[in-house]
Motif scaffolding. Sequence first.
Motif, PDB file in Angstrom:
ATOM      1  N   GLY A 124      51.630   7.543  25.982  1.00 33.62           N
ATOM      2  CA  GLY A 124      52.413   8.238  26.994  1.00 33.62           C
ATOM      3  C   GLY A 124      51.634   9.430  27.500  1.00 33.62           C
ATOM      4  N   SER A 125      52.261  10.625  27.481  1.00 31.09           N
ATOM      5  CA  SER A 125      51.615  11.821  28.020  1.00 31.09           C
ATOM      6  C   SER A 125      51.710  12.961  27.022  1.00 31.09           C
ATOM      7  CB  SER A 125      52.283  12.228  29.341  1.00 31.09           C
ATOM      8  OG  SER A 125      51.671  13.378  29.886  1.00 31.09           O
ATOM      9  N   PHE A 126      50.611  13.693  26.876  1.00 32.02           N
ATOM     10  CA  PHE A 126      50.594  14.880  26.027  1.00 32.02           C
ATOM     11  C   PHE A 126      50.117  16.060  26.856  1.00 32.02           C
ATOM     12  CE2 PHE A 126      48.347  17.904  23.253  1.00 32.02           C
ATOM     13  CZ  PHE A 126      49.388  18.244  22.400  1.00 32.02           C
ATOM     14  N   ASP A 127      50.940  17.106  26.945  1.00 27.40           N
ATOM     15  CA  ASP A 127      50.632  18.334  27.650  1.00 27.40           C
ATOM     16  C   ASP A 127      50.361  19.407  26.608  1.00 27.40           C
ATOM     17  OD1 ASP A 127      50.621  20.744  29.107  1.00 27.40           O
ATOM     18  OD2 ASP A 127      52.081  19.999  30.559  1.00 27.40           O
ATOM     19  N   GLY A 128      49.126  19.874  26.543  1.00 24.43           N
ATOM     20  CA  GLY A 128      48.754  20.848  25.527  1.00 24.43           C
ATOM     21  C   GLY A 128      49.122  22.272  25.845  1.00 24.43           C
ATOM     22  N   GLY A 129      49.674  22.514  27.042  1.00 25.38           N
ATOM     23  CA  GLY A 129      50.089  23.868  27.377  1.00 25.38           C
ATOM     24  C   GLY A 129      48.951  24.871  27.359  1.00 25.38           C
ATOM     25  N   LEU A 130      47.733  24.406  27.586  1.00 22.17           N
ATOM     26  CA  LEU A 130      46.529  25.232  27.568  1.00 22.17           C
ATOM     27  C   LEU A 130      46.267  25.877  26.211  1.00 22.17           C
ATOM     28  CD1 LEU A 130      46.101  26.905  31.056  1.00 22.17           C
ATOM     29  CD2 LEU A 130      44.810  25.056  30.021  1.00 22.17           C
ATOM     30  N   LYS A 131      46.693  25.217  25.128  1.00 26.44           N
ATOM     31  CA  LYS A 131      46.268  25.638  23.799  1.00 26.44           C
ATOM     32  C   LYS A 131      44.851  25.135  23.541  1.00 26.44           C
ATOM     33  CE  LYS A 131      50.740  25.885  21.437  1.00 26.44           C
ATOM     34  NZ  LYS A 131      51.569  25.329  20.325  1.00 26.44           N
ATOM     35  N   ARG A 132      44.151  25.864  22.682  1.00 28.83           N
ATOM     36  CA  ARG A 132      42.827  25.442  22.255  1.00 28.83           C
ATOM     37  C   ARG A 132      42.975  24.572  21.006  1.00 28.83           C
ATOM     38  NH1 ARG A 132      40.759  30.049  21.710  1.00 28.83           N
ATOM     39  NH2 ARG A 132      39.460  30.116  23.597  1.00 28.83           N
ATOM     40  N   PHE A 133      42.322  23.415  21.013  1.00 31.32           N
ATOM     41  CA  PHE A 133      42.332  22.506  19.875  1.00 31.32           C
ATOM     42  C   PHE A 133      40.914  22.441  19.311  1.00 31.32           C
ATOM     43  CE2 PHE A 133      46.018  21.442  22.302  1.00 31.32           C
ATOM     44  CZ  PHE A 133      46.975  21.047  21.374  1.00 31.32           C
ATOM     45  N   VAL A 134      40.795  22.631  17.999  1.00 31.71           N
ATOM     46  CA  VAL A 134      39.504  22.568  17.328  1.00 31.71           C
ATOM     47  C   VAL A 134      39.600  21.597  16.162  1.00 31.71           C
ATOM     48  CG1 VAL A 134      38.870  24.914  17.995  1.00 31.71           C
ATOM     49  CG2 VAL A 134      40.011  24.523  15.813  1.00 31.71           C
ATOM     50  N   GLY A 135      38.477  21.011  15.802  1.00 36.36           N
ATOM     51  CA  GLY A 135      38.452  20.062  14.700  1.00 36.36           C
ATOM     52  C   GLY A 135      38.113  20.723  13.383  1.00 36.36           C
ATOM     53  N   SER A 136      38.362  20.007  12.319  1.00 40.46           N
ATOM     54  CA  SER A 136      37.964  20.456  10.990  1.00 40.46           C
ATOM     55  C   SER A 136      36.663  19.764  10.611  1.00 40.46           C
ATOM     56  CB  SER A 136      39.046  20.107   9.970  1.00 40.46           C
ATOM     57  OG  SER A 136      39.111  18.707   9.795  1.00 40.46           O
ATOM     58  N   GLY A 137      36.098  20.143   9.466  1.00 38.34           N
ATOM     59  CA  GLY A 137      34.875  19.516   9.010  1.00 38.34           C
ATOM     60  C   GLY A 137      35.014  18.029   8.775  1.00 38.34           C
ATOM     61  N   ALA A 138      36.239  17.581   8.484  1.00 45.78           N
ATOM     62  CA  ALA A 138      36.464  16.162   8.237  1.00 45.78           C
ATOM     63  C   ALA A 138      36.285  15.330   9.503  1.00 45.78           C
ATOM     64  CB  ALA A 138      37.859  15.939   7.659  1.00 45.78           C
ATOM     65  N   LEU A 139      36.575  15.912  10.661  1.00 44.36           N
ATOM     66  CA  LEU A 139      36.452  15.179  11.924  1.00 44.36           C
ATOM     67  C   LEU A 139      35.019  15.176  12.432  1.00 44.36           C
ATOM     68  CD1 LEU A 139      39.667  16.330  13.840  1.00 44.36           C
ATOM     69  CD2 LEU A 139      39.208  14.095  12.830  1.00 44.36           C
ATOM     70  N   GLY A 140      34.318  16.265  12.221  1.00 46.26           N
ATOM     71  CA  GLY A 140      32.955  16.345  12.713  1.00 46.26           C
ATOM     72  C   GLY A 140      32.551  17.784  12.941  1.00 46.26           C
ATOM     73  N   THR A 141      31.508  17.956  13.729  1.00 47.60           N
ATOM     74  CA  THR A 141      30.913  19.272  13.921  1.00 47.60           C
ATOM     75  C   THR A 141      30.760  19.554  15.411  1.00 47.60           C
ATOM     76  OG1 THR A 141      28.621  18.452  13.993  1.00 47.60           O
ATOM     77  CG2 THR A 141      29.584  18.844  11.808  1.00 47.60           C
ATOM     78  N   SER A 142      29.958  20.549  15.716  1.00 51.69           N
ATOM     79  CA  SER A 142      29.613  20.838  17.106  1.00 51.69           C
ATOM     80  C   SER A 142      28.256  20.238  17.459  1.00 51.69           C
ATOM     81  CB  SER A 142      29.581  22.350  17.340  1.00 51.69           C
ATOM     82  OG  SER A 142      28.630  22.959  16.483  1.00 51.69           O
ATOM     83  N   GLY A 143      27.692  19.432  16.552  1.00 55.47           N
ATOM     84  CA  GLY A 143      26.362  18.881  16.759  1.00 55.47           C
ATOM     85  C   GLY A 143      26.368  17.458  17.260  1.00 55.47           C
ATOM     86  N   GLN A 144      25.199  16.799  17.146  1.00 56.17           N
ATOM     87  CA  GLN A 144      24.976  15.491  17.757  1.00 56.17           C
ATOM     88  C   GLN A 144      24.973  14.342  16.751  1.00 56.17           C
ATOM     89  OE1 GLN A 144      24.483  14.457  21.151  1.00 56.17           O
ATOM     90  NE2 GLN A 144      25.628  16.372  21.256  1.00 56.17           N
ATOM     91  N   ASP A 145      25.489  14.549  15.544  1.00 58.54           N
ATOM     92  CA  ASP A 145      25.558  13.450  14.581  1.00 58.54           C
ATOM     93  C   ASP A 145      26.344  12.285  15.165  1.00 58.54           C
ATOM     94  OD1 ASP A 145      24.141  14.896  12.797  1.00 58.54           O
ATOM     95  OD2 ASP A 145      25.708  15.044  11.279  1.00 58.54           O
ATOM     96  N   GLU A 146      25.809  11.071  15.047  1.00 61.96           N
ATOM     97  CA  GLU A 146      26.501   9.884  15.544  1.00 61.96           C
ATOM     98  C   GLU A 146      27.677   9.538  14.637  1.00 61.96           C
ATOM     99  OE1 GLU A 146      25.969   8.156  18.276  1.00 61.96           O
ATOM    100  OE2 GLU A 146      24.201   9.281  18.937  1.00 61.96           O
TER     101      GLU A 146
END
Length: 267
Positions: free
Chosen positions: A54-76
């Motif tokens: 359906g639709s998700f409106d984030g209301g202009l919140k910032r979403f960040v990941g945890s280490g379990a999801l990944g990083t800010s780098g280029q790991d595949e």
Amino acid sequence: MFKTVKKRWRAGVVAVAALSLGMGALVYTQGASAATFPTATGTTKLTATKAVSGSFDGGLKRFVGSGALGTSGQDEGQDPLFTLADGATLKNVIIGSPAADGVHCLGSCTISNVWWENVGEDAATFKGGANAKYTVTGGAANGADDKVFQHNGGGALTVSNFAVSDFGKLYRSCGNCKTQFKRNVVLKNITATAPGSVLAGINSNLGDTATLSGITITGDSKKKIAVCVTFKGNKTGAEPAKLTTQTAATGGDGTNCKFSTSNITYK
């Protein structure tokens, strides 16, 4: 080997349209020189991928990941912060750092007014079938060491009223996926701020097309950013060979890379 990549925040990202955010309007004028990302209304940390149907409106919140999801780098192989089911819409979201693998569209999808402050592996990956239609409208992406939009599935992507800065490729049709498709991309009303490498990378041998219009390139006095680069795509996983590089000076070939010199403006 794990590679740590330090990215830069560029406050000079230029948005390219007037965006209504539902909580009042933030107006960004095409060609402006000092537009900034919107101010986040809060921050949410995701410890697992958030599935959207359906639709998700984030209301202009910032979403960040945890280490379990990944990083800010280029790991595949990092996980995305959001997966969008076929027909889903993601809107009014700021993706912070670490961004992991951003957003995955599993079928047709709409991404509206989404802002990537510091792209991780990719900003968004499109994975639908041959007839999928994907739309990205509004928003911006900063700090993509490699790709912003990665097109692994089939179908057609339209990106409009979007800004990008400090990037490798704004769009790349997968050059070596095990299942290949003819893919189409339309880039219109785009502002690209140097440093950057390529606006559209496509596989001409597979029949891909890239159509570009209303492109503004800023901060690239030596005109290093290529408008459209063609590759020889394959299914073997090998690095695809580069075939041609088409620039604002040459114009497009009219078959795979569709743009004229008048479609590109430098500021």
